[in-house]
Scaffold this motif. Structure first.
Motif, PDB file in Angstrom:
ATOM      1  N   ASN A 199       3.555  48.332  22.203  1.00  0.00           N
ATOM      2  CA  ASN A 199       3.550  49.053  23.469  1.00  0.00           C
ATOM      3  C   ASN A 199       2.966  50.452  23.366  1.00  0.00           C
ATOM      4  O   ASN A 199       3.296  51.320  24.149  1.00  0.00           O
ATOM      5  N   SER A 200       2.085  50.689  22.401  1.00  0.00           N
ATOM      6  CA  SER A 200       1.535  52.028  22.216  1.00  0.00           C
ATOM      7  C   SER A 200       0.480  52.337  23.260  1.00  0.00           C
ATOM      8  O   SER A 200      -0.415  51.545  23.492  1.00  0.00           O
ATOM      9  N   VAL A 201       0.612  53.485  23.892  1.00  0.00           N
ATOM     10  CA  VAL A 201      -0.402  53.984  24.811  1.00  0.00           C
ATOM     11  C   VAL A 201      -0.475  55.488  24.603  1.00  0.00           C
ATOM     12  O   VAL A 201       0.542  56.163  24.572  1.00  0.00           O
ATOM     13  N   TYR A 202      -1.663  56.017  24.419  1.00  0.00           N
ATOM     14  CA  TYR A 202      -1.810  57.443  24.240  1.00  0.00           C
ATOM     15  C   TYR A 202      -2.055  58.099  25.595  1.00  0.00           C
ATOM     16  O   TYR A 202      -2.652  57.523  26.475  1.00  0.00           O
ATOM     17  N   ALA A 203      -1.606  59.321  25.734  1.00  0.00           N
ATOM     18  CA  ALA A 203      -1.703  60.003  27.017  1.00  0.00           C
ATOM     19  C   ALA A 203      -2.539  61.253  26.890  1.00  0.00           C
ATOM     20  O   ALA A 203      -2.629  61.849  25.837  1.00  0.00           O
ATOM     21  N   SER A 204      -3.154  61.640  27.998  1.00  0.00           N
ATOM     22  CA  SER A 204      -3.963  62.850  27.972  1.00  0.00           C
ATOM     23  C   SER A 204      -3.436  63.930  28.901  1.00  0.00           C
ATOM     24  O   SER A 204      -3.959  65.022  28.906  1.00  0.00           O
ATOM     25  N   GLY A 205      -2.412  63.644  29.692  1.00  0.00           N
ATOM     26  CA  GLY A 205      -1.940  64.685  30.592  1.00  0.00           C
ATOM     27  C   GLY A 205      -0.696  64.292  31.361  1.00  0.00           C
ATOM     28  O   GLY A 205      -0.225  63.162  31.282  1.00  0.00           O
ATOM     29  N   LYS A 206      -0.174  65.277  32.074  1.00  0.00           N
ATOM     30  CA  LYS A 206       1.021  65.073  32.905  1.00  0.00           C
ATOM     31  C   LYS A 206       0.656  65.391  34.350  1.00  0.00           C
ATOM     32  O   LYS A 206      -0.258  66.152  34.630  1.00  0.00           O
ATOM     33  N   TYR A 207       1.405  64.803  35.259  1.00  0.00           N
ATOM     34  CA  TYR A 207       1.205  65.050  36.678  1.00  0.00           C
ATOM     35  C   TYR A 207       2.575  65.096  37.337  1.00  0.00           C
ATOM     36  O   TYR A 207       3.437  64.266  37.061  1.00  0.00           O
ATOM     37  N   THR A 208       2.765  66.060  38.231  1.00  0.00           N
ATOM     38  CA  THR A 208       4.012  66.166  38.984  1.00  0.00           C
ATOM     39  C   THR A 208       3.814  65.533  40.355  1.00  0.00           C
ATOM     40  O   THR A 208       2.916  65.930  41.115  1.00  0.00           O
ATOM     41  N   ILE A 209       4.644  64.550  40.661  1.00  0.00           N
ATOM     42  CA  ILE A 209       4.565  63.832  41.934  1.00  0.00           C
ATOM     43  C   ILE A 209       4.820  64.804  43.090  1.00  0.00           C
ATOM     44  O   ILE A 209       5.784  65.569  43.064  1.00  0.00           O
ATOM     45  N   GLN A 210       3.959  64.724  44.095  1.00  0.00           N
ATOM     46  CA  GLN A 210       4.086  65.527  45.302  1.00  0.00           C
ATOM     47  C   GLN A 210       4.584  64.635  46.448  1.00  0.00           C
ATOM     48  O   GLN A 210       4.420  63.414  46.402  1.00  0.00           O
ATOM     49  N   SER A 211       5.150  65.236  47.462  1.00  0.00           N
ATOM     50  CA  SER A 211       5.598  64.494  48.632  1.00  0.00           C
ATOM     51  C   SER A 211       4.403  63.746  49.229  1.00  0.00           C
ATOM     52  O   SER A 211       3.336  64.320  49.418  1.00  0.00           O
TER      53      SER A 211
END
Length: 187
Positions: free
Chosen positions: A33-45
């Motif tokens: 189940n390995s997946v590399y990530a490049s960033g984060k995002y904050t959910i908006q309304s």
């Protein structure tokens, strides 16, 4: 491979087969189940995952795979922080195989020896076994190899998120083992 098979008829070929099988199985367990990530995002309304995936140029499936905390893709909350996977590709578990008995169960002289599921002859640096979700002819760029491969083969253990690169030499395939690599599906 013909010379290798003749030299190792007393058990050496079996040991290499066993080693290749063990490495492949270990890779499936360790890197499932390995997946590399490049960033984060904050959910908006008002955000919707499908729109987030489009705006970040990643497919919805990769977005969900990178965020195991999302059990229902229709339910996300403002302020929730999600991981955006690398838009340049996906991480696949990549193994290597040969045309020989240790990978295919075929011996030199067998009419199907070195023939892929698509009917092509195996070709190092070009042939790759892909899951059913990638049709034959799909081009797959793997920066690790600095090569673009073509989906020409299948394999019973090659399921979603896995690829199997053809190598002509068994020792090279064994040395390669199992790796998680960035992959770009080009078409």
């Amino acid at each position: 491979m013909i010379g290798l098979a003749k030299e190792n008829t007393s058990g050496g070929l079996f040991i290499k087969y066993l080693t290749l099988t063990t490495l492949f199985t270990l890779g499936l367990v360790l890197f499932a189940n390995s997946v590399y990530a490049s960033g984060k995002y904050t959910i908006q309304s008002g955000d919707v995952l499908s729109e987030i995936s489009q705006s970040h140029n990643v497919d919805l499936e990769s977005l969900l795979a990178s965020n195991s905390s999302i059990s229902n893709p229709d339910v996300i909350f403002p302020g929730q922080i999600i991981t955006i996977p690398d838009a340049n590709g996906k991480t696949y578990t990549v193994t290597a195989y040969t045309a020989g008995y240790e990978s295919t169960g075929k011996e030199p002289g067998d009419p199907a020896y070195g023939i892929t599921a698509s009917g092509n002859h195996v070709d190092e640096g070009q042939t790759i076994a892909c899951p059913q979700s990638l049709p034959f002819g799909t081009k797959v760029q793997i920066p690790y190899f600095n090569e673009t491969f073509v989906c020409q083969d299948r394999g019973s253990a090659i399921t979603k998120g896995r690829l199997d690169v053809y190598m002509s030499d068994l020792d090279d395939a064994l040395q390669f083992g199992v790796r998680d690599l960035q992959v770009q599906i080009l078409n």
